[in-house]
Design a protein around this motif. Sequence first.
Motif, PDB file in Angstrom:
ATOM      1  N   THR A  36       8.805   2.873 -24.564  1.00 20.34           N
ATOM      2  CA  THR A  36       8.212   3.191 -25.863  1.00 20.34           C
ATOM      3  C   THR A  36       6.691   3.240 -25.776  1.00 20.34           C
ATOM      4  O   THR A  36       6.070   2.361 -25.175  1.00 20.34           O
ATOM      5  CB  THR A  36       8.627   2.136 -26.909  1.00 20.34           C
ATOM      6  N   ASP A  37       6.081   4.252 -26.366  1.00 17.59           N
ATOM      7  CA  ASP A  37       4.622   4.350 -26.405  1.00 17.59           C
ATOM      8  C   ASP A  37       4.106   3.393 -27.481  1.00 17.59           C
ATOM      9  O   ASP A  37       4.266   3.637 -28.676  1.00 17.59           O
ATOM     10  CB  ASP A  37       4.199   5.784 -26.726  1.00 17.59           C
ATOM     11  N   LEU A  38       3.468   2.315 -27.043  1.00 21.61           N
ATOM     12  CA  LEU A  38       2.985   1.289 -27.961  1.00 21.61           C
ATOM     13  C   LEU A  38       1.469   1.329 -28.127  1.00 21.61           C
ATOM     14  O   LEU A  38       0.881   0.386 -28.636  1.00 21.61           O
ATOM     15  CB  LEU A  38       3.429  -0.093 -27.469  1.00 21.61           C
ATOM     16  N   SER A  39       0.857   2.433 -27.716  1.00 19.18           N
ATOM     17  CA  SER A  39      -0.603   2.522 -27.842  1.00 19.18           C
ATOM     18  C   SER A  39      -1.036   2.693 -29.296  1.00 19.18           C
ATOM     19  O   SER A  39      -2.140   2.291 -29.671  1.00 19.18           O
ATOM     20  CB  SER A  39      -1.141   3.682 -27.001  1.00 19.18           C
ATOM     21  N   GLY A  40      -0.165   3.297 -30.132  1.00 19.76           N
ATOM     22  CA  GLY A  40      -0.524   3.476 -31.523  1.00 19.76           C
ATOM     23  C   GLY A  40       0.524   2.972 -32.488  1.00 19.76           C
ATOM     24  O   GLY A  40       0.467   3.256 -33.684  1.00 19.76           O
ATOM     25  N   THR A  41       1.500   2.218 -31.957  1.00 21.68           N
ATOM     26  CA  THR A  41       2.607   1.710 -32.770  1.00 21.68           C
ATOM     27  C   THR A  41       2.646   0.196 -32.704  1.00 21.68           C
ATOM     28  O   THR A  41       2.507  -0.384 -31.624  1.00 21.68           O
ATOM     29  CB  THR A  41       3.952   2.270 -32.273  1.00 21.68           C
ATOM     30  N   SER A  42       2.830  -0.439 -33.834  1.00 23.81           N
ATOM     31  CA  SER A  42       2.963  -1.890 -33.878  1.00 23.81           C
ATOM     32  C   SER A  42       4.204  -2.328 -33.108  1.00 23.81           C
ATOM     33  O   SER A  42       5.266  -1.696 -33.205  1.00 23.81           O
ATOM     34  CB  SER A  42       3.056  -2.360 -35.327  1.00 23.81           C
ATOM     35  N   LEU A  43       4.074  -3.392 -32.345  1.00 22.28           N
ATOM     36  CA  LEU A  43       5.219  -3.935 -31.621  1.00 22.28           C
ATOM     37  C   LEU A  43       6.315  -4.352 -32.594  1.00 22.28           C
ATOM     38  O   LEU A  43       7.505  -4.104 -32.357  1.00 22.28           O
ATOM     39  CB  LEU A  43       4.768  -5.123 -30.766  1.00 22.28           C
ATOM     40  N   TYR A  44       5.932  -4.955 -33.711  1.00 23.21           N
ATOM     41  CA  TYR A  44       6.917  -5.369 -34.708  1.00 23.21           C
ATOM     42  C   TYR A  44       7.630  -4.152 -35.301  1.00 23.21           C
ATOM     43  O   TYR A  44       8.840  -4.179 -35.554  1.00 23.21           O
ATOM     44  CB  TYR A  44       6.252  -6.173 -35.819  1.00 23.21           C
ATOM     45  N   ALA A  45       6.881  -3.058 -35.530  1.00 23.06           N
ATOM     46  CA  ALA A  45       7.491  -1.843 -36.063  1.00 23.06           C
ATOM     47  C   ALA A  45       8.450  -1.232 -35.054  1.00 23.06           C
ATOM     48  O   ALA A  45       9.522  -0.736 -35.414  1.00 23.06           O
ATOM     49  CB  ALA A  45       6.408  -0.842 -36.448  1.00 23.06           C
ATOM     50  N   ALA A  46       8.074  -1.266 -33.776  1.00 17.10           N
ATOM     51  CA  ALA A  46       8.946  -0.732 -32.738  1.00 17.10           C
ATOM     52  C   ALA A  46      10.247  -1.533 -32.642  1.00 17.10           C
ATOM     53  O   ALA A  46      11.328  -0.964 -32.444  1.00 17.10           O
ATOM     54  CB  ALA A  46       8.218  -0.745 -31.398  1.00 17.10           C
ATOM     55  N   LEU A  47      10.167  -2.840 -32.801  1.00 14.46           N
ATOM     56  CA  LEU A  47      11.375  -3.666 -32.820  1.00 14.46           C
ATOM     57  C   LEU A  47      12.237  -3.319 -34.033  1.00 14.46           C
ATOM     58  O   LEU A  47      13.463  -3.194 -33.926  1.00 14.46           O
ATOM     59  CB  LEU A  47      11.001  -5.148 -32.842  1.00 14.46           C
ATOM     60  N   ALA A  48      11.596  -3.158 -35.196  1.00 12.10           N
ATOM     61  CA  ALA A  48      12.331  -2.834 -36.412  1.00 12.10           C
ATOM     62  C   ALA A  48      13.048  -1.495 -36.288  1.00 12.10           C
ATOM     63  O   ALA A  48      14.168  -1.328 -36.794  1.00 12.10           O
ATOM     64  CB  ALA A  48      11.382  -2.824 -37.610  1.00 12.10           C
ATOM     65  N   ASP A  49      12.434  -0.525 -35.600  1.00  8.95           N
ATOM     66  CA  ASP A  49      13.058   0.786 -35.405  1.00  8.95           C
ATOM     67  C   ASP A  49      14.360   0.686 -34.618  1.00  8.95           C
ATOM     68  O   ASP A  49      15.214   1.569 -34.713  1.00  8.95           O
ATOM     69  CB  ASP A  49      12.100   1.727 -34.671  1.00  8.95           C
ATOM     70  N   ARG A  50      14.495  -0.400 -33.862  1.00  3.00           N
ATOM     71  CA  ARG A  50      15.711  -0.628 -33.079  1.00  3.00           C
ATOM     72  C   ARG A  50      16.637  -1.644 -33.744  1.00  3.00           C
ATOM     73  O   ARG A  50      17.538  -2.187 -33.112  1.00  3.00           O
ATOM     74  CB  ARG A  50      15.337  -1.063 -31.663  1.00  3.00           C
ATOM     75  N   GLY A  51      16.382  -1.908 -35.018  1.00  2.49           N
ATOM     76  CA  GLY A  51      17.251  -2.796 -35.772  1.00  2.49           C
ATOM     77  C   GLY A  51      17.035  -4.265 -35.502  1.00  2.49           C
ATOM     78  O   GLY A  51      17.860  -5.094 -35.881  1.00  2.49           O
ATOM     79  N   ILE A  52      15.919  -4.606 -34.851  1.00  5.66           N
ATOM     80  CA  ILE A  52      15.617  -6.007 -34.538  1.00  5.66           C
ATOM     81  C   ILE A  52      14.639  -6.525 -35.585  1.00  5.66           C
ATOM     82  O   ILE A  52      13.503  -6.041 -35.691  1.00  5.66           O
ATOM     83  CB  ILE A  52      15.018  -6.150 -33.129  1.00  5.66           C
ATOM     84  N   VAL A  53      15.078  -7.482 -36.375  1.00  2.67           N
ATOM     85  CA  VAL A  53      14.271  -7.975 -37.484  1.00  2.67           C
ATOM     86  C   VAL A  53      13.480  -9.206 -37.053  1.00  2.67           C
ATOM     87  O   VAL A  53      14.033 -10.164 -36.511  1.00  2.67           O
ATOM     88  CB  VAL A  53      15.158  -8.325 -38.696  1.00  2.67           C
ATOM     89  N   VAL A  54      12.180  -9.164 -37.283  1.00  3.97           N
ATOM     90  CA  VAL A  54      11.311 -10.314 -37.023  1.00  3.97           C
ATOM     91  C   VAL A  54      11.392 -11.261 -38.218  1.00  3.97           C
ATOM     92  O   VAL A  54      11.169 -10.841 -39.358  1.00  3.97           O
ATOM     93  CB  VAL A  54       9.867  -9.855 -36.781  1.00  3.97           C
ATOM     94  N   HIS A  55      11.707 -12.516 -37.933  1.00  4.67           N
ATOM     95  CA  HIS A  55      11.903 -13.492 -39.007  1.00  4.67           C
ATOM     96  C   HIS A  55      10.710 -14.421 -39.188  1.00  4.67           C
ATOM     97  O   HIS A  55      10.251 -14.663 -40.297  1.00  4.67           O
ATOM     98  CB  HIS A  55      13.162 -14.308 -38.711  1.00  4.67           C
ATOM     99  N   ARG A  56      10.192 -14.934 -38.089  1.00  2.00           N
ATOM    100  CA  ARG A  56       9.076 -15.869 -38.172  1.00  2.00           C
ATOM    101  C   ARG A  56       8.364 -15.910 -36.837  1.00  2.00           C
ATOM    102  O   ARG A  56       8.842 -15.348 -35.838  1.00  2.00           O
ATOM    103  CB  ARG A  56       9.565 -17.284 -38.524  1.00  2.00           C
ATOM    104  N   ALA A  57       7.214 -16.557 -36.817  1.00  2.17           N
ATOM    105  CA  ALA A  57       6.461 -16.713 -35.577  1.00  2.17           C
ATOM    106  C   ALA A  57       5.758 -18.058 -35.585  1.00  2.17           C
ATOM    107  O   ALA A  57       5.327 -18.539 -36.634  1.00  2.17           O
ATOM    108  CB  ALA A  57       5.445 -15.586 -35.409  1.00  2.17           C
ATOM    109  N   ALA A  58       5.667 -18.667 -34.423  1.00  2.61           N
ATOM    110  CA  ALA A  58       4.921 -19.913 -34.244  1.00  2.61           C
ATOM    111  C   ALA A  58       3.716 -19.602 -33.362  1.00  2.61           C
ATOM    112  O   ALA A  58       3.864 -19.026 -32.281  1.00  2.61           O
ATOM    113  CB  ALA A  58       5.797 -20.980 -33.598  1.00  2.61           C
TER     114      ALA A  58
END
Length: 204
Positions: A110-132
């Motif tokens: 995946t080209d992540l130079s202009g895309t948020s990593l969180y958005a790229a995960l969401a595009d694959r159905g992976i939901v970010v819940h929290r972060a420490a």
Amino acid sequence: MTLATLRQALRQLEDDGLVSQQPGRGTFVTEPRAAYRLDSLRGFAEDLRSQGHLVTTQILGQAVHRPPRWVSAQLGDADRAVRLERLRLLAGRPAVHQLSWIRGTELAETDLSGTSLYAALADRGIVVHRAAESVRPGILADSEATLLAQPPGTPAFVSDRVTYGLDDTPLVFDRATILGTLLEIRTERAVTGLSMQWTRQATS
């Protein structure tokens, strides 16, 4: 105005962070620092762009590897992960060196130079819940200093963030070295809002 009064005024301006005095070069107006907020679940670039800053990303490396032991301690049993190394530029100036380890291999191409990593995960159905996240003071080592175009030993913030999915599986381990002369860390507190805990660093 006497010379002594002028020197006192310059010292006050420097203490307030408005000017910087460089021996042999002169006195310069300090550029305003961007704020890295701790009260949102967003990526670094998203956070700064929302504040009106121009942020660009250079991909320094992106490939599948077996995580080293210090990363496995954060990601758990992931035997393969995408190692993503990025340089973040703020208004064209190197500001952050970011090394991310992403569980699995889905984002390897995946080209992540202009895309948020969180958005790229969401595009694959992976939901970010929290972060420490933990942030500690540090200084630039030789390799980071070269990338950030600063002398070794320049003050920096080191951020370690683990991002979790809905089932609390660790998805991403991220280490960001943030140039302390360009960015400051800011948060807002309220009775029902963000809480912060300070812990003493272990000494050797």
